[in-house]
Design a protein around this motif. Structure first.
Motif, PDB file in Angstrom:
ATOM      1  N   LYS A 160      13.118 -11.843  12.787  1.00 36.19           N
ATOM      2  CA  LYS A 160      13.886 -10.711  12.298  1.00 36.19           C
ATOM      3  C   LYS A 160      12.951  -9.614  11.798  1.00 36.19           C
ATOM      4  O   LYS A 160      11.796  -9.875  11.443  1.00 36.19           O
ATOM      5  N   THR A 161      13.457  -8.381  11.747  1.00 39.43           N
ATOM      6  CA  THR A 161      12.685  -7.241  11.274  1.00 39.43           C
ATOM      7  C   THR A 161      13.236  -6.756   9.941  1.00 39.43           C
ATOM      8  O   THR A 161      14.455  -6.620   9.785  1.00 39.43           O
ATOM      9  N   VAL A 162      12.342  -6.523   9.001  1.00 39.55           N
ATOM     10  CA  VAL A 162      12.733  -5.934   7.722  1.00 39.55           C
ATOM     11  C   VAL A 162      12.009  -4.595   7.577  1.00 39.55           C
ATOM     12  O   VAL A 162      10.977  -4.361   8.225  1.00 39.55           O
ATOM     13  N   TYR A 163      12.543  -3.728   6.735  1.00 42.44           N
ATOM     14  CA  TYR A 163      11.983  -2.394   6.550  1.00 42.44           C
ATOM     15  C   TYR A 163      11.533  -2.227   5.102  1.00 42.44           C
ATOM     16  O   TYR A 163      12.333  -2.363   4.173  1.00 42.44           O
ATOM     17  N   LEU A 164      10.236  -1.944   4.943  1.00 39.31           N
ATOM     18  CA  LEU A 164       9.664  -1.723   3.625  1.00 39.31           C
ATOM     19  C   LEU A 164       9.447  -0.234   3.399  1.00 39.31           C
ATOM     20  O   LEU A 164       9.218   0.526   4.347  1.00 39.31           O
ATOM     21  N   ILE A 165       9.505   0.188   2.137  1.00 44.14           N
ATOM     22  CA  ILE A 165       9.266   1.591   1.796  1.00 44.14           C
ATOM     23  C   ILE A 165       7.755   1.816   1.791  1.00 44.14           C
ATOM     24  O   ILE A 165       7.034   1.261   0.962  1.00 44.14           O
ATOM     25  N   ALA A 166       7.267   2.619   2.743  1.00 49.88           N
ATOM     26  CA  ALA A 166       5.838   2.911   2.844  1.00 49.88           C
ATOM     27  C   ALA A 166       5.458   4.158   2.061  1.00 49.88           C
ATOM     28  O   ALA A 166       4.303   4.305   1.652  1.00 49.88           O
ATOM     29  N   GLU A 167       6.420   5.058   1.855  1.00 47.85           N
ATOM     30  CA  GLU A 167       6.143   6.282   1.093  1.00 47.85           C
ATOM     31  C   GLU A 167       7.435   6.821   0.502  1.00 47.85           C
ATOM     32  O   GLU A 167       8.478   6.798   1.158  1.00 47.85           O
ATOM     33  N   GLN A 168       7.346   7.290  -0.721  1.00 45.11           N
ATOM     34  CA  GLN A 168       8.480   7.935  -1.389  1.00 45.11           C
ATOM     35  C   GLN A 168       8.055   9.322  -1.851  1.00 45.11           C
ATOM     36  O   GLN A 168       7.006   9.494  -2.468  1.00 45.11           O
ATOM     37  N   PRO A 173       6.698  15.770  -8.327  1.00 49.68           N
ATOM     38  CA  PRO A 173       6.100  17.007  -8.841  1.00 49.68           C
ATOM     39  C   PRO A 173       5.140  16.800 -10.012  1.00 49.68           C
ATOM     40  O   PRO A 173       4.268  17.636 -10.251  1.00 49.68           O
ATOM     41  N   LEU A 174       5.280  15.681 -10.743  1.00 55.01           N
ATOM     42  CA  LEU A 174       4.462  15.475 -11.938  1.00 55.01           C
ATOM     43  C   LEU A 174       3.428  14.359 -11.797  1.00 55.01           C
ATOM     44  O   LEU A 174       2.636  14.143 -12.714  1.00 55.01           O
ATOM     45  N   CYS A 175       3.442  13.633 -10.674  1.00 54.40           N
ATOM     46  CA  CYS A 175       2.448  12.570 -10.488  1.00 54.40           C
ATOM     47  C   CYS A 175       2.334  12.239  -9.000  1.00 54.40           C
ATOM     48  O   CYS A 175       3.182  12.633  -8.191  1.00 54.40           O
ATOM     49  N   LYS A 176       1.288  11.472  -8.672  1.00 52.85           N
ATOM     50  CA  LYS A 176       1.009  11.175  -7.266  1.00 52.85           C
ATOM     51  C   LYS A 176       0.253   9.868  -7.147  1.00 52.85           C
ATOM     52  O   LYS A 176      -0.660   9.590  -7.934  1.00 52.85           O
ATOM     53  N   VAL A 177       0.616   9.068  -6.152  1.00 48.03           N
ATOM     54  CA  VAL A 177      -0.076   7.817  -5.859  1.00 48.03           C
ATOM     55  C   VAL A 177      -0.449   7.826  -4.378  1.00 48.03           C
ATOM     56  O   VAL A 177       0.435   7.898  -3.515  1.00 48.03           O
ATOM     57  N   HIS A 184      12.900  11.424  -0.214  1.00 45.25           N
ATOM     58  CA  HIS A 184      12.572  11.108   1.177  1.00 45.25           C
ATOM     59  C   HIS A 184      11.787   9.807   1.213  1.00 45.25           C
ATOM     60  O   HIS A 184      10.730   9.689   0.579  1.00 45.25           O
ATOM     61  N   LEU A 185      12.294   8.837   1.932  1.00 46.14           N
ATOM     62  CA  LEU A 185      11.645   7.536   2.061  1.00 46.14           C
ATOM     63  C   LEU A 185      11.195   7.325   3.503  1.00 46.14           C
ATOM     64  O   LEU A 185      11.995   7.491   4.437  1.00 46.14           O
ATOM     65  N   THR A 186       9.937   6.984   3.673  1.00 47.84           N
ATOM     66  CA  THR A 186       9.414   6.611   4.981  1.00 47.84           C
ATOM     67  C   THR A 186       9.337   5.092   5.038  1.00 47.84           C
ATOM     68  O   THR A 186       8.681   4.467   4.190  1.00 47.84           O
ATOM     69  N   ASP A 200       0.821  -1.210   0.000  1.00 44.99           N
ATOM     70  CA  ASP A 200       0.000   0.000   0.000  1.00 44.99           C
ATOM     71  C   ASP A 200       0.861   1.268   0.000  1.00 44.99           C
ATOM     72  O   ASP A 200       0.458   2.302   0.535  1.00 44.99           O
ATOM     73  N   ALA A 201       2.043   1.189  -0.586  1.00 43.94           N
ATOM     74  CA  ALA A 201       2.979   2.315  -0.579  1.00 43.94           C
ATOM     75  C   ALA A 201       2.406   3.532  -1.309  1.00 43.94           C
ATOM     76  O   ALA A 201       1.604   3.403  -2.247  1.00 43.94           O
ATOM     77  N   ALA A 202       2.830   4.714  -0.867  1.00 44.53           N
ATOM     78  CA  ALA A 202       2.443   5.977  -1.497  1.00 44.53           C
ATOM     79  C   ALA A 202       3.641   6.566  -2.223  1.00 44.53           C
ATOM     80  O   ALA A 202       4.795   6.251  -1.907  1.00 44.53           O
ATOM     81  N   PHE A 203       3.354   7.446  -3.190  1.00 45.38           N
ATOM     82  CA  PHE A 203       4.418   8.023  -4.018  1.00 45.38           C
ATOM     83  C   PHE A 203       4.047   9.463  -4.354  1.00 45.38           C
ATOM     84  O   PHE A 203       2.930   9.736  -4.778  1.00 45.38           O
TER      85      PHE A 203
END
Length: 225
Positions: free
Chosen positions: A124-132, A41-45, A110-112, A35-38
């Protein structure tokens, strides 16, 4: 990612400048949340079910437009406590059908991140990109679309700065946000270390003056112990 500080550069290159589309898609599926967001300047998710599929399409179209895309990560700032990463990136983007010479562009990414149990080993813990979020200066964004206009945009920004300087002086002369001695009857006396804190009461001031002496006594007592 198990160690974002060490892995994020490789991840950034894989999802933007992979050698083939299969590697690019596999990298996005592995490192981005479903469910990542993006933001660009020219597009948005917006974040939502399967929003990652839209991000894949954007990144694929990016490569279709610029098959010879060049990406370099200049620096990485990782805030482990807030699960946040900032990348200083330089890239050369050349539209496939454009006869214009490409111009290098710089952006801040900027990556959250979102910590989750590893699917392979839940301990173990892994880190996924939730927003860029991609941030460009105006001239760098221009370099992506019409590279020859980049110097003109830079000149326009310098012109805007000149206008600001003139307007500040002209409107200041008419009393708008003008700097005067003793502004508000309080006076402004800057100290070598910067602007002073708000005034303190007499008791507080006395305590501040006595604090170094008390600290010295405390240190002496520790030495005697």
């Amino acid at each position: 990612m198990e160690n974002p500080a060490q892995e994020i550069v490789n991840v950034a290159v894989l999802v933007t400048a992979a050698v083939n589309p299969e590697i690019q898609k596999a990298a996005v599926l592995k490192y981005y949340a479903q469910d990542a967001a993006f933001r660009h300047p020219l597009c948005k998710v917006e974040s939502g079910p399967d929003s990652r599929e839209a991000i894949i399409s954007i990144l694929q179209w990016y490569r279709i437009l610029s098959p010879l895309l060049s990406v370099r990560v200049n620096s990485v700032t990782y805030d482990e406590e807030r699960h946040s990463v900032f990348l200083d990136v330089s890239q050369t983007f050349h539209i496939r059908w454009s006869p214009l010479r490409p111009a290098p562009a710089r952006l801040i990414v900027h990556l959250t991140l979102r910590p989750e149990p590893s699917p392979e080993d839940p301990s173990k813990t892994v880190y996924l990109i939730a927003e860029q979020e991609d941030f460009y200066h105006p001239e760098d964004l221009t370099a992506l679309i019409i590279p020859p206009l980049k110097p003109l945009v830079g000149a326009a920004l310098h012109a805007a700065t000149f206008v600001c300087k003139v307007n500040a002086r002209v409107f200041g002369a008419f009393g708008y946000w003008s700097v005067r001695d003793g502004e508000g009857g309080r006076g402004v006396n800057l100290q070598p270390r910067g602007e002073p804190l708000p005034p303190v009461g007499e008791n507080e001031e006395q305590e501040l003056q006595e604090m170094p002496r008390r600290n010295g006594e405390a240190v002496a007592d520790k030495k005697n112990d």
